[in-house]
Design a protein around this motif. Structure first.
Motif, PDB file in Angstrom:
ATOM      1  N   LYS A  44       0.939  -1.093   0.053  1.00  0.00           N
ATOM      2  CA  LYS A  44       0.230   0.076  -0.148  1.00  0.00           C
ATOM      3  C   LYS A  44       0.962   1.293   0.102  1.00  0.00           C
ATOM      4  O   LYS A  44       2.002   1.070   0.611  1.00  0.00           O
ATOM      5  N   PRO A  45       0.374   2.245  -0.723  1.00  0.00           N
ATOM      6  CA  PRO A  45       1.281   3.713  -0.571  1.00  0.00           C
ATOM      7  C   PRO A  45       1.690   4.002   0.631  1.00  0.00           C
ATOM      8  O   PRO A  45       3.067   4.419   0.634  1.00  0.00           O
ATOM      9  N   ASP A  46       1.014   3.904   1.737  1.00  0.00           N
ATOM     10  CA  ASP A  46       1.377   4.422   3.089  1.00  0.00           C
ATOM     11  C   ASP A  46       2.367   3.592   3.853  1.00  0.00           C
ATOM     12  O   ASP A  46       2.790   3.718   4.825  1.00  0.00           O
ATOM     13  N   GLU A  47       2.526   2.242   3.151  1.00  0.00           N
ATOM     14  CA  GLU A  47       3.490   1.339   3.806  1.00  0.00           C
ATOM     15  C   GLU A  47       4.866   1.584   3.398  1.00  0.00           C
ATOM     16  O   GLU A  47       5.601   0.832   3.770  1.00  0.00           O
ATOM     17  N   GLN A  48       5.093   2.265   2.428  1.00  0.00           N
ATOM     18  CA  GLN A  48       6.388   2.527   1.764  1.00  0.00           C
ATOM     19  C   GLN A  48       7.345   3.039   2.818  1.00  0.00           C
ATOM     20  O   GLN A  48       7.092   4.134   3.851  1.00  0.00           O
ATOM     21  N   LEU A  49       8.606   2.673   2.758  1.00  0.00           N
ATOM     22  CA  LEU A  49       9.677   3.341   3.517  1.00  0.00           C
ATOM     23  C   LEU A  49      10.190   4.542   2.880  1.00  0.00           C
ATOM     24  O   LEU A  49       9.941   4.956   1.770  1.00  0.00           O
ATOM     25  N   ASN A  50      10.778   5.546   3.782  1.00  0.00           N
ATOM     26  CA  ASN A  50      11.285   6.868   3.169  1.00  0.00           C
ATOM     27  C   ASN A  50      12.761   6.755   2.821  1.00  0.00           C
ATOM     28  O   ASN A  50      13.332   6.059   3.278  1.00  0.00           O
ATOM     29  N   CYS A  51      12.982   7.692   1.895  1.00  0.00           N
ATOM     30  CA  CYS A  51      14.510   7.959   1.674  1.00  0.00           C
ATOM     31  C   CYS A  51      14.691   9.179   2.090  1.00  0.00           C
ATOM     32  O   CYS A  51      13.689  10.258   2.489  1.00  0.00           O
ATOM     33  N   HIS A  52      15.898   9.688   2.336  1.00  0.00           N
ATOM     34  CA  HIS A  52      16.361  10.932   3.219  1.00  0.00           C
ATOM     35  C   HIS A  52      17.489  11.335   2.111  1.00  0.00           C
ATOM     36  O   HIS A  52      18.415  10.664   1.975  1.00  0.00           O
ATOM     37  N   LEU A  53      17.413  12.528   2.357  1.00  0.00           N
ATOM     38  CA  LEU A  53      18.580  13.473   1.741  1.00  0.00           C
ATOM     39  C   LEU A  53      19.507  14.234   2.444  1.00  0.00           C
ATOM     40  O   LEU A  53      18.783  14.923   3.467  1.00  0.00           O
ATOM     41  N   THR A  54      20.825  14.364   2.509  1.00  0.00           N
ATOM     42  CA  THR A  54      21.481  15.091   3.251  1.00  0.00           C
ATOM     43  C   THR A  54      22.877  15.378   2.231  1.00  0.00           C
ATOM     44  O   THR A  54      22.714  15.010   1.126  1.00  0.00           O
ATOM     45  N   MET A  55      23.493  16.417   2.746  1.00  0.00           N
ATOM     46  CA  MET A  55      24.625  16.903   1.974  1.00  0.00           C
ATOM     47  C   MET A  55      26.015  16.771   2.688  1.00  0.00           C
ATOM     48  O   MET A  55      26.186  16.860   3.805  1.00  0.00           O
ATOM     49  N   THR A  56      27.049  16.588   1.737  1.00  0.00           N
ATOM     50  CA  THR A  56      28.357  16.488   2.420  1.00  0.00           C
ATOM     51  C   THR A  56      28.823  17.850   2.756  1.00  0.00           C
ATOM     52  O   THR A  56      28.126  18.788   2.195  1.00  0.00           O
ATOM     53  N   THR A  57      29.689  18.283   3.762  1.00  0.00           N
ATOM     54  CA  THR A  57      30.264  19.504   4.292  1.00  0.00           C
ATOM     55  C   THR A  57      31.653  19.649   3.523  1.00  0.00           C
ATOM     56  O   THR A  57      32.260  18.829   3.179  1.00  0.00           O
ATOM     57  N   SER A  58      32.202  20.805   3.895  1.00  0.00           N
ATOM     58  CA  SER A  58      33.478  21.128   3.479  1.00  0.00           C
ATOM     59  C   SER A  58      34.571  20.501   4.146  1.00  0.00           C
ATOM     60  O   SER A  58      35.643  20.035   3.878  1.00  0.00           O
ATOM     61  N   GLN A  59      34.263  20.116   5.762  1.00  0.00           N
ATOM     62  CA  GLN A  59      34.994  19.339   6.327  1.00  0.00           C
ATOM     63  C   GLN A  59      35.363  17.781   5.778  1.00  0.00           C
ATOM     64  O   GLN A  59      36.258  17.678   5.709  1.00  0.00           O
ATOM     65  N   LEU A  60      34.586  17.151   5.214  1.00  0.00           N
ATOM     66  CA  LEU A  60      34.522  16.139   4.593  1.00  0.00           C
ATOM     67  C   LEU A  60      35.610  16.347   3.248  1.00  0.00           C
ATOM     68  O   LEU A  60      36.479  15.472   3.081  1.00  0.00           O
ATOM     69  N   ALA A  61      35.129  17.298   2.450  1.00  0.00           N
ATOM     70  CA  ALA A  61      36.239  17.371   1.666  1.00  0.00           C
ATOM     71  C   ALA A  61      37.768  17.698   1.771  1.00  0.00           C
ATOM     72  O   ALA A  61      38.587  17.273   1.460  1.00  0.00           O
ATOM     73  N   ASP A  62      37.754  18.301   3.238  1.00  0.00           N
ATOM     74  CA  ASP A  62      38.895  18.352   3.760  1.00  0.00           C
ATOM     75  C   ASP A  62      39.692  17.123   4.039  1.00  0.00           C
ATOM     76  O   ASP A  62      40.903  16.891   3.655  1.00  0.00           O
TER      77      ASP A  62
END
Lengths: 691, 487
Positions: free
Chosen positions: A291-309
């Motif tokens: 069913k539509p509402d039984e679906q799991l969610n996806c999540h979006l985040t972003m890398t930061t300049s710290q990771l680039a370092d």
């Protein structure tokens, strides 16, 4: 001219034995009547033999149980030939070894085409997905990308269930040591297992993915041979293939770390919900399993300049980066993204791995850095500050075969009845692998059944585009499908894959009666409704009066005669489905048909949107098809042509299989093509066409 | 036995497809049209469409296959007469290519051929034939045997070579740079649109990428349009400037022609209506090639021959780059507002055939100025020159003015902007511009993005036939260079 050089003594001896054996067994075949043969049912698991003398010959042996292997084996079995699938471990059949998703832009198109040929992956995704989302909804129907997050475990189960319960298909857990070839004929006669047992077969499909001399990179120190973490690579097979003279290259790919879901702070991410209603991949299904509402969610985040370092400071510790002198154009890892592009932040999708999995897959973070640095890097990302890394990311290097070694049927040019499909041909992605699998499966069976080769042209499907690109131009980086690759994008849509391919699939024998019947009844309605709308013609001002809301009472006279079909996509006349449907005559039940079948209605409108340009494309597609119908024989000698040496060299390099593909080689002029055509016609005491 | 069967099937297969192939056209008499007759050949399932449309006939029964007909052909959009020519058609499969073939045997004029080309390329499913395509179709449809085909390869080679010579890479200097710049700009715009379509959602391509694309395409569109509106400068330079001398009967048109050609090219008499047909002469004026035509005096007449002459005068005027209007100065009242009188005179002339010659540059000559007495009070605007052919008054001034006008037609103020010299280029550039226009229209109205981008693809393909084909790999190079795309 190819060479079959340097056989080691053992396989040479074996090949002699096999030749006689196969001759014997084929005569056996002939002596058996059709019904007797069919009465030997094969299905399910078969044990690895202890010695070869008792073994039944197979028509097709598929080596590898990944996405290409499963589609290939299932397709061959559907065609009705005796098929054997050999894989290292039964429990890894249908494993999704990287991302927990199927589909996407271009890839979704491939899946719809696989489904139109009655393949597996689309159908299985409809009963194993946890989050369905069509990408590109705002950009036009031709580029809608069907995509879903899939429950790994359920998918694997569903695939194994399917493979183990398919008629004509045996499955065996074993390691393949070698392929056995009749040296004179350059033709497959069998394979040997690692216990030196021989299995005679008429054709072999190799779908070993990254397992050919696969090698895992994790930091600088750890490098070990493996196709997938914890799985053995296939080294002997690679050696045999190389010994046959196949041109090979090396590619790399990577996979990100796996994260413990409960240690992620999702409140710091952007939540993406699945579609409501979720659209199924397969033409057979009207709904997906959840069913539509039984679906799991996806999540979006972003890398930061710290990771680039961190990445920049530790780049010298990444094997992918240090080796990356002339790397691929795309970025196989987060390291290359950071080092090659100025922007400091890159998207990271946190994708669920399944309903009862406690793992999350961070798409966009493929990485080969040492474990401790990977963890430090991960924890700089918002929402992953306290994340627990269950498994580190790693890079994989593997051998691939220059796909110019295979024909559009995926049979190799060097060895008759030997097929390559999937990642081994230089592609990346489950869908690309599966699509090749189904073509190799069908064609290996066609060989056994003495049917013409089944190929899809560039104008008929993305599968054709992919195989044409690969076999003509080769590839120097993992080949991935996207819509930009097709010059007939408006015609090759996900919605019409069945209209493009199901009929020819049925004709060759890979489409079941059940699907064909459903397709035919749809097509009948579709044709009838389309014809009806096309024949409904009135002057434009009458339409304006009838269709605009509120009705335009005195529209200025416009006597241009238009059909309702040419208007069905045009705003503002067609905003209201009810309104125009009421104008459709119901003498042949067309109106009630359209009212009751939303999908039919939608697909008609869609066709109308693209009609004026797809019509233009159809001419070109037909011209391509005409040229594709001129087959260049394998043994064709380009030296007899009166053309420039440069052109000869190019043709010799690629050895195109049809006049059409020859004309797509850069630098080949119309005059060269004409010379070629002339020579072909002159030689054409043998038929030079393809159905 | 089996092979025969297969062979039969193969032919079936091909004929099934050939019915849906596009209809192609080309000059059958070679690209250098300076001949008495030029033949435009059209082949394909829709070929007869052009025969009916251009001759304004509705029934094909009017034309029996393989029979030559003398007909007039008209522009289907403007209804202007293009030419009077011989037409013939061959019903497929009994034709050169095995398809329906139509031939127009037109006068060997570049102007007529180029009008025909632009009309034919506007027909649905019509396109310019590639090198050797007629022969290829003939061959595929079994209309040529092997010995006949021998010579064809040479022919195709020659045609390809010719097109290659005409193509950008053989071109020197600014034109090549210009086209190459457009090509690079469009490839970049397309690559960015493709990246947006394929990677926007999962790889986060910025939303404003399309805004940049639209701006860039708009600029390229404007530039190519401008380039196309060069009033055929380049071609005029190459083929010659075409000038028609028009005017009322007995205004002195033929006298003017004789002055220009410096010999008695046309019969001169004081009888109105002496010149009936179009008299053409090629001269060199200040280094520019000029084709000058004297025409019948314009008036309404009952004489069928003279009437035909008047029609021809107008038809020819429509095909020219410059008009010289000759007015008998003695018919004007020099004391009244002269400009008004001249305007009135012109509109009286042109209403005879309700022709619109407004878009053409005109040079107005007041002949027989020696018959006018009030010379001192005369003031004329720049493009009106009073002369006398008989007394040789002001002839030098007229010639230098004419040379100046032609020079303007042939050169641009800025010498860095090159001209379009090739009809083939013009056709493809026109298609490019049309598709760019569609792209901008669709994308600015928020219509289906793929549909819009398809027009951008088509535009690049048309441009690519001049500048070299754009392969997908080239696009991918741009995509992967400009955007971070990966695993």
């Amino acid at each position: 001219m190819f060479q079959l050089a340097k056989y080691n003594l053992r396989s040479f001896r074996l090949s002699n034995i096999t030749t006689t054996y196969v001759r014997f067994s084929t005569s056996n075949y002939n002596s058996l009547s059709e019904s007797e043969l069919k009465s030997i049912p094969i299905q399910g698991v078969i044990k690895q033999p202890v010695n070869s003398s008792i073994f039944q010959p197979y028509d097709v042996v598929v080596v590898g149980g990944g996405h290409a292997g499963c589609e290939a084996a299932h397709a061959a079995a559907r065609m009705g030939v005796r098929t054997l699938l050999i894989t290292h471990k039964l429990e890894t059949i249908g494993e999704m070894s990287c991302n927990p998703s199927f589909g996407g832009i271009g890839k979704g198109h491939l899946m719809r085409e696989i489904d139109a040929l009655d393949g597996l992956c689309a159908r299985l995704c409809d009963k194993t997905g946890v989050h369905y989302k069509v990408l590109n909804r705002s950009k036009g129907r031709a580029v809608w990308g069907y995509r879903a997050q899939i429950d790994r475990k359920l998918y694997k189960q569903a695939m194994q269930n399917e493979i183990l319960n398919t008629k004509n298909l045996h499955v065996m857990a074993a390691a393949v040591r070698d392929i056995v070839i009749d040296k004179e004929q350059a033709c497959i006669t069998g394979i040997t297992l690692d216990n030196h047992c021989l299995i005679p077969t008429q054709s072999v499909i190799i779908t070993t993915g990254t397992f050919l001399r696969g090698c895992i990179n994790l930091g600088m120190d750890e490098q070990k041979p493996a196709g997938r973490i914890n799985d053995q690579p296939a080294i002997d097979l690679a050696k045999s293939i190389e010994e046959l003279g196949f041109k090979m290259g090396r590619l790399k790919t990577g996979t990100p770390a796996r994260l413990e879901t409960k240690t992620i702070d999702f409140s710091k991410t952007i939540t993406h919900k699945g579609d409501n209603p979720p659209l199924p991949f397969s033409f057979l299904n009207k709904h997906v399993w959840i069913k539509p509402d039984e679906q799991l969610n996806c999540h979006l985040t972003m890398t930061t300049s710290q990771l680039a370092d961190i990445v920049r400071k530790n780049a010298h510790l990444s094997r992918h980066v240090t080796q990356d002198t002339q790397g691929p154009r795309y970025c196989p890892s987060i390291e290359s993204k950071i080092l090659r592009f100025k922007n400091q932040t890159h998207p990271v999708w946190l994708e669920p791995e399944g309903f009862d999995s406690d793992l999350t897959y961070p798409q966009g973070l493929s990485c080969t850095l040492p474990i401790d640095i990977q963890l430090r890097m991960l924890r700089t990302i918002p929402s992953l500050e306290n994340v627990n890394m269950v498994r580190p990311g790693y890079g994989v290097e593997y051998d691939y075969i220059d796909p110019r070694e295979v024909k559009p049927s995926l049979e190799t040019k060097r060895v008759t009845n030997l097929f390559f499909a999937g990642q081994i041909n230089g592609t990346t992605g489950y869908e690309e692998a599966a699509a090749q699998g189904i073509i190799a499966g069908i064609n290996s069976a066609c060989k056994v059944l003495n049917k013409p080769m089944f190929t899809i042209s560039r104008g008929e499907g993305y599968i054709g585009v992919m195989i044409d690109d690969l076999t003509l131009h080769g590839t120097s980086e993992p080949y991935r499908m996207f819509t930009a690759r097709s010059e007939y994008r408006l015609s090759l849509r996900a919605d019409n894959a069945d209209l493009r391919l199901t009929q020819s699939g049925y004709d060759i024998g890979c489409v079941s009666e059940e699907r064909y019947n459903q397709f035919q009844s749809f097509k009948k309605n579709y044709d009838q409704a389309k014809e009806c709308l096309q024949n409904l013609k009135k002057p434009m001002h009458v339409w304006r009066h009838l269709l605009t809301s509120p009705p335009e009472l005195n529209p200025s006279r416009d006597e241009t005669i238009k059909s309702l079909y040419s208007l069905v996509h045009q705003a503002p006349y067609m905003m209201d489905n009810e309104k125009w449907l009421a104008l459709v005559p119901d003498d042949q039940n067309v109106r009630s048909m359209l009212l009751s079948d939303n999908e039919l209605c939608e697909r008609l409108c869609l066709d109308a949107v693209y009609e004026h340009l797809t019509k233009r494309q159809k001419n070109e597609i037909d011209e391509v098809k005409r040229d594709e119908s001129f087959i260049i024989p394998d043994s064709f000698d380009y030296q007899i042509l009166q053309i420039s040496n440069e052109a000869k060299q190019r043709l010799e390099e690629v050895r195109p299989t049809t006049l059409g593909s020859a004309s797509r080689i850069p630098g080949i002029t119309p005059a060269t093509i004409f010379s070629l055509l002339r020579a072909l016609k002159r030689q054409s005491q043998t038929p030079i066409f393809n159905v | 036995m089996i092979f025969n069967q297969l062979w039969k099937n193969k032919n079936l297969f091909i004929s099934r497809h050939s019915s849906t192939l596009s209809t192609i056209f080309a000059l059958a008499t070679g690209y250098q049209v300076r001949s008495g007759v030029a033949i435009i050949r059209i082949s394909g399932s829709l070929a007869t469409q052009s025969l009916l449309t251009l001759t304004r006939e509705t029934k094909l029964e009017k034309f029996q296959p393989k029979k030559l007909y003398l007909t007039k052909i008209y522009d289907n959009k403007t209804n202007d007469l293009i030419d009077q020519c011989m037409t013939v058609w061959f019903k497929g499969p009994k034709s050169f290519t095995g398809e329906d073939v139509v031939e127009f045997h037109i006068h060997g004029s570049k102007a007529i051929a180029s009008v025909m080309f632009s009309i034919l390329s506007s027909f649905p499913n019509y396109r310019l034939a590639e090198a050797g395509e007629f022969s290829k179709r003939a061959y595929l449809n079994g209309r040529l045997d092997l010995t006949e085909a021998e010579g064809l390869i040479d022919l195709i080679n020659a045609q390809t070579e010719q097109q290659r010579k005409q193509s950008l890479y053989q071109m020197q200097g600014s034109l090549k740079d210009l086209y190459e710049r457009w090509r690079i700009d469009l490839v970049k715009s397309l690559a960015h649109s493709e990246a947006y379509i394929d990677f926007h959602e999962d790889q986060h391509i910025e939303n404003d990428i399309l805004t940049g694309v639209i701006q860039k395409v708009q600029i390229t569109y404007d530039n190519i349009s401008l380039h196309l509106q060069d009033h055929r400068r380049g071609e005029i330079l190459r083929d010659g400037c075409r000038i028609a001398i028009l005017g009322a009967p007995n205004a002195g048109k033929s006298s003017l022609l004789n002055i220009l050609t410096q010999k008695p090219t046309a019969i001169v008499s004081s009888i109105a209506g002496t010149t009936r047909d179009v008299i053409e002469s090629t001269i060199d004026l200040g280094g520019y090639p000029v084709i000058i035509c004297d025409t019948a005096g314009l008036r309404i007449t009952n004489d069928p021959i003279e009437s035909e002459g008047v029609s021809r005068a107008f038809d020819r005027a429509n095909l020219c780059d410059l008009l010289i209007i000759v007015i008998d100065a003695s018919t004007l009242n020099m004391n009244e507002n002269l400009n008004e009188q001249i305007d009135q005179h012109l509109s009286n002339l042109f209403t005879i055939k309700s022709s619109s010659l407004n878009s053409l540059t005109k040079l107005i000559i007041l002949n027989k100025i020696d018959l006018v007495n009030e010379k001192s009070q005369m003031k004329f605007s720049d493009n009106i020159i009073p002369i006398s052919c008989i007394s040789n008054i002001n002839i030098q001034k007229f010639l230098s003015k004419l040379t100046q006008t032609i020079a303007d037609k042939c050169t641009e103020p800025s010498f860095t902007t090159p001209y379009l010299t090739n009809e083939r280029h013009r056709i493809y550039l026109t298609q490019t511009v049309e598709d760019l226009k569609m792209f901008l229209l669709l994308i600015n109205n928020n219509r289906d993005l793929v549909l819009a981008v398809e027009h951008l693809r088509l535009a690049i393909r048309s441009l690519g036939t001049i500048t070299g084909v754009v392969y997908t790999e080239e696009l991918l190079d741009v995509i992967f260079r400009d955007f971070c795309i990966g695993k």
